[in-house]
Design an enzyme around this catalytic site. Structure first.
Site, PDB file in Angstrom:
ATOM      1  N   SER A  50      42.489  44.900  42.677  1.00  8.92           N
ATOM      2  CA  SER A  50      42.654  43.939  41.566  1.00  8.92           C
ATOM      3  C   SER A  50      42.590  44.572  40.179  1.00  8.92           C
ATOM      4  O   SER A  50      42.963  43.923  39.200  1.00  8.92           O
ATOM      5  CB  SER A  50      41.576  42.862  41.637  1.00  8.92           C
ATOM      6  OG  SER A  50      41.891  41.934  42.637  1.00  8.92           O
ATOM      7  N   LYS A  58      45.663  44.411  38.171  1.00 10.23           N
ATOM      8  CA  LYS A  58      46.112  43.178  37.496  1.00 10.23           C
ATOM      9  C   LYS A  58      46.088  43.323  35.972  1.00 10.23           C
ATOM     10  O   LYS A  58      46.865  42.685  35.274  1.00 10.23           O
ATOM     11  CB  LYS A  58      45.213  42.001  37.917  1.00 10.23           C
ATOM     12  CG  LYS A  58      45.339  41.618  39.398  1.00 10.23           C
ATOM     13  CD  LYS A  58      44.231  40.646  39.794  1.00 10.23           C
ATOM     14  CE  LYS A  58      44.307  40.199  41.245  1.00 10.23           C
ATOM     15  NZ  LYS A  58      43.093  39.453  41.648  1.00 10.23           N
ATOM     16  N   TYR A  83      35.638  37.342  38.164  1.00  9.31           N
ATOM     17  CA  TYR A  83      35.721  36.051  38.854  1.00  9.31           C
ATOM     18  C   TYR A  83      34.476  35.205  38.624  1.00  9.31           C
ATOM     19  O   TYR A  83      34.041  35.050  37.491  1.00  9.31           O
ATOM     20  CB  TYR A  83      36.012  36.280  40.355  1.00  9.31           C
ATOM     21  CG  TYR A  83      37.042  37.343  40.553  1.00  9.31           C
ATOM     22  CD1 TYR A  83      38.354  37.123  40.124  1.00  9.31           C
ATOM     23  CD2 TYR A  83      36.729  38.579  41.093  1.00  9.31           C
ATOM     24  CE1 TYR A  83      39.321  38.104  40.261  1.00  9.31           C
ATOM     25  CE2 TYR A  83      37.699  39.568  41.238  1.00  9.31           C
ATOM     26  CZ  TYR A  83      38.978  39.320  40.814  1.00  9.31           C
ATOM     27  OH  TYR A  83      39.924  40.289  40.940  1.00  9.31           O
TER      28      TYR A  83
HETATM   29  O1  DON Z   1      45.011  40.067  46.753  1.00  9.62           O
HETATM   30  C1  DON Z   1      43.987  40.541  47.245  1.00  9.62           C
HETATM   31  O2  DON Z   1      43.212  39.872  47.915  1.00  9.62           O
HETATM   32  C2  DON Z   1      43.718  42.017  47.007  1.00  9.62           C
HETATM   33  N1  DON Z   1      44.925  42.772  47.000  1.00  9.62           N
HETATM   34  C3  DON Z   1      43.006  42.244  45.698  1.00  9.62           C
HETATM   35  C4  DON Z   1      41.727  41.442  45.561  1.00  9.62           C
HETATM   36  C5  DON Z   1      40.708  42.088  44.690  1.00  9.62           C
HETATM   37  O3  DON Z   1      40.684  43.274  44.481  1.00  9.62           O
HETATM   38  C6  DON Z   1      39.630  41.218  44.196  1.00  9.62           C
HETATM   39  N2  DON Z   1      38.672  41.991  43.435  1.00  9.62           N
HETATM   40  N3  DON Z   1      37.527  42.065  43.339  1.00  9.62           N
END
Ligand code: DON
Length: 304
Positions: free
Chosen positions: A64, A67, A240
């Site tokens: 993430s 992003k 989050y």
């Molecule tokens: O979309 C997802 O679930 C993962 N590719 C990324 C989620 C993520 O890294 C959340 N972070 N803490």
């Protein structure tokens, strides 16, 4: 002068004593093969000096954290028009939460939760003929490092198990907030998340946000105002439903990923990355958060 190396060494000793290192993310099967004991920190001062400890040169899946980089590229191309399709409010919910998206008629709360990042991915898929190549070129450019790459195994592993993200993309599509087809947008999204970097590379990639929009090679990649706004989004939405806790404990804008990485920065002063793959219940690196709390307390450096 702050003894940065001494402080990093102390942090390393402190967290090594910790017996509960959190849990490795296994919902993306390929991420499960990581050493739970890995731990690294890299600190890059805007003045040019670098300090590190532990596994700071080992590559990990930034997930993430990517992003923020897609958001920066989209904003640099589209400007503030982007905000007609998503909001800038903290969600107070997990990164993959869906019911709020339905309630709010397909307008994601912010670009750092999954649904918001999928909208940004859609923007980039529309803008570029070869979005994966162009995004990778952008990341290499702002970092000044052409060795950065996707991990195709991780991207394919997530594609096979990414049902929640398929649900988010379909919900966005049903509310007319996805212009391209679900498959193309998610292919891009899973690849951006699969980017691999070391802590040292990650600090260089985020230098642009700490340096008023100028990247490491002193090229302007964002306006000062765009850099300011992206930092504000990291502070309020980067962790989050733990964004408040991170601001409270650490006091820096930052972003986490389920690969166990966290990058945080103090504008005009430094960028710091930590990697510790074990996560807490909210999906953020357990020891990474602890390490950054010690860092800002011992150095007395935070935005507050
Ligand atoms: O979309 C997802 O679930 C993962 N590719 C990324 C989620 C993520 O890294 C959340 N972070 N803490």
């Amino acid at each position: 002068m702050i003894d940065y190396q001494g402080i990093l060494n102390n942090i390393y000793q402190e967290v090594s004593k910790e017996t509960d290192k959190g849990e490795i993310a296994t919902y993306i099967p390929e991420l499960a093969n990581v050493d739970k004991n890995a731990f690294g920190i890299h600190l890059h001062l805007i003045s040019g000096e670098n300090f590190s400890v532990g596994d700071s040169e080992k590559k990990f899946s930034i997930q993430s954290i990517s992003k923020v980089l897609t958001l920066a590229l989209a904003i640099s191309k589209v400007g503030s028009d982007i905000w007609s399709r998503l909001d800038v409010e903290p969600s107070g919910n997990p990164f993959n939460h869906l019911s709020l998206l339905e309630l709010e008629k397909g307008i994601p709360r912010n670009p750092l939760i999954n649904s918001g990042a999928i909208v940004i991915a859609d923007v980039l898929v529309s803008l570029f003929e070869n979005p994966k190549e162009d995004f990778l070129a952008y990341v290499r450019d702002i970092t000044g490092d052409s060795s950065i790459n996707y991990n195709y195994k991780v991207a394919n592993s997530e594609k096979k198990t990414g049902f929640n993200n398929y649900a988010a993309a379909n919900l966005l599509k049903s509310f007319d907030n996805l212009n391209n087809n679900v498959e193309d947008v998610l292919d891009f999204y899973f690849h951006q998340c699969s980017l691999e970097m070391t802590c040292a590379q990650l600090t260089k990639a985020f230098y642009v946000f700490a340096n008023k929009g100028k990247c490491l090679l002193e090229k302007t990649r964002l306006t000062k105002s765009q850099a300011k706004r992206i930092n504000a989004i990291m502070l309020t939405c980067g962790f989050y439903d733990e964004a408040g806790e991170f601001a409270f404990e650490v006091g820096l804008p930052g972003k986490s990923g389920v690969g166990g990485g966290i990058v945080a920065l103090l504008p005009n002063e430094f960028v710091i990355s930590v990697w510790a793959p074990g996560l807490n219940e909210r999906g953020n690196s357990k020891l990474g958060m602890q390490a950054l709390e010690i860092f800002t307390s011992e150095t007395n450096q935070s935005i507050f």
